[in-house]
Design an enzyme around this catalytic site. Sequence first.
Site, PDB file in Angstrom:
ATOM      1  N   GLU A 118     -29.230 -59.048  32.171  1.00  0.00           N
ATOM      2  CA  GLU A 118     -30.399 -58.387  32.151  1.00  0.00           C
ATOM      3  C   GLU A 118     -30.340 -56.923  32.745  1.00  0.00           C
ATOM      4  OE1 GLU A 118     -29.784 -61.296  33.459  1.00  0.00           O
ATOM      5  OE2 GLU A 118     -30.725 -62.992  32.141  1.00  0.00           O
ATOM      6  N   SER A 119     -29.278 -56.483  33.145  1.00  0.00           N
ATOM      7  CA  SER A 119     -29.140 -55.227  33.934  1.00  0.00           C
ATOM      8  C   SER A 119     -28.279 -55.317  35.126  1.00  0.00           C
ATOM      9  CB  SER A 119     -30.495 -54.126  33.881  1.00  0.00           C
ATOM     10  OG  SER A 119     -30.877 -54.148  32.609  1.00  0.00           O
ATOM     11  N   SER A 172     -21.599 -51.415  50.237  1.00  0.00           N
ATOM     12  CA  SER A 172     -22.276 -51.107  48.790  1.00  0.00           C
ATOM     13  C   SER A 172     -21.686 -52.097  47.579  1.00  0.00           C
ATOM     14  CB  SER A 172     -21.632 -49.899  48.089  1.00  0.00           C
ATOM     15  OG  SER A 172     -22.186 -48.809  48.984  1.00  0.00           O
ATOM     16  N   HIS A 232     -27.062 -51.114  49.081  1.00  0.00           N
ATOM     17  CA  HIS A 232     -26.402 -50.212  49.799  1.00  0.00           C
ATOM     18  C   HIS A 232     -26.889 -50.390  51.262  1.00  0.00           C
ATOM     19  CE1 HIS A 232     -24.643 -48.160  46.564  1.00  0.00           C
ATOM     20  NE2 HIS A 232     -25.860 -48.116  45.959  1.00  0.00           N
ATOM     21  N   CYS A 268     -34.295 -56.569  32.454  1.00  0.00           N
ATOM     22  CA  CYS A 268     -34.942 -56.009  30.980  1.00  0.00           C
ATOM     23  C   CYS A 268     -35.322 -57.626  30.463  1.00  0.00           C
ATOM     24  CB  CYS A 268     -33.972 -55.405  29.939  1.00  0.00           C
ATOM     25  SG  CYS A 268     -32.491 -56.104  29.638  1.00  0.00           S
TER      26      CYS A 268
END
Lengths: 149, 149
Positions: free
Chosen positions: A62-63, A55, A68, A83
């Site tokens: 930008e986020s 993971s 996973h 974003c």
Amino acid sequence: MEALGYHVMLELYDCDREILNDRHKIEEYMLMAAKKAGATIIETAFHHFNPQGVSGVVVIAESHLAIHTWPEFGYAAVDVFTCGHTVDTFTAYRYLKEKFGAQIVKTYELKRGELFKPNMIAREHELKVEKLDFEKQVEDKSLGVMENA
Amino acid sequence: MEALGYHVMLELYDCDREILNDRHKIEEYMLMAAKKAGATIIETAFHHFNPQGVSGVVVIAESHLAIHTWPEFGYAAVDVFTCGHTVDTFTAYRYLKEKFGAQIVKTYELKRGELFKPNMIAREHELKVEKLDFEKQVEDKSLGVMENA
């Protein structure tokens, strides 16, 4: 309708199973995907599970990107949440698909943070449009599509 | 159809704007949401942006929780991605909705890693079903719903 974020979910099937269990390669590929897409990397957190699976998350200005993996099924779930208009999600997608050797890919896209007009009638209207556009809503009845607190 | 992961996306609107800009409170709430839901926390990465906004991820043994906030719009995007049957997503949702003071919530659910039967005909069939269930597909034509490499 204007939205704050753009969230693409990649379902990568029939990947190279050795790579899906290699924490270091996965981190390298996810970081490179972020860079190639033009994202600004802030922080990373990757973890290998026992007996298998990885993971990891790359927080970007930008986020985020997240992954996973289930090596036993040759499957990886990848999220690219951005974003603004500077990150090229498609480049990240093509790069990861190639690096993981994915033979089948499914993709979903969701606009996040769609901005409503400042009154409830407009809100309700927008939500109805949203619901038509995105049929698959939460099946658990306890999670409402729209709720007033 | 069996799936490896369960991904709930929460759109929290009309939240407490001060909290949405408080990196420490957000980290505290996200960690508590993970704990209350019964998740095993592995690693966290949180970041406050200038002039405003917070991004953060909690990697859990069962996948991840993520948040991105836009205090200027009173909005937070939260993801709760889990695998297995031990994490109570609804508890995390209720807790976060209350802590952020969200007045309107939209939720989406997506099964991740749906397992296919081991031949392409079955795969194609399943993908068609999937497509009907989840109408909102990628709008960018360059990202295909299904691709053979």
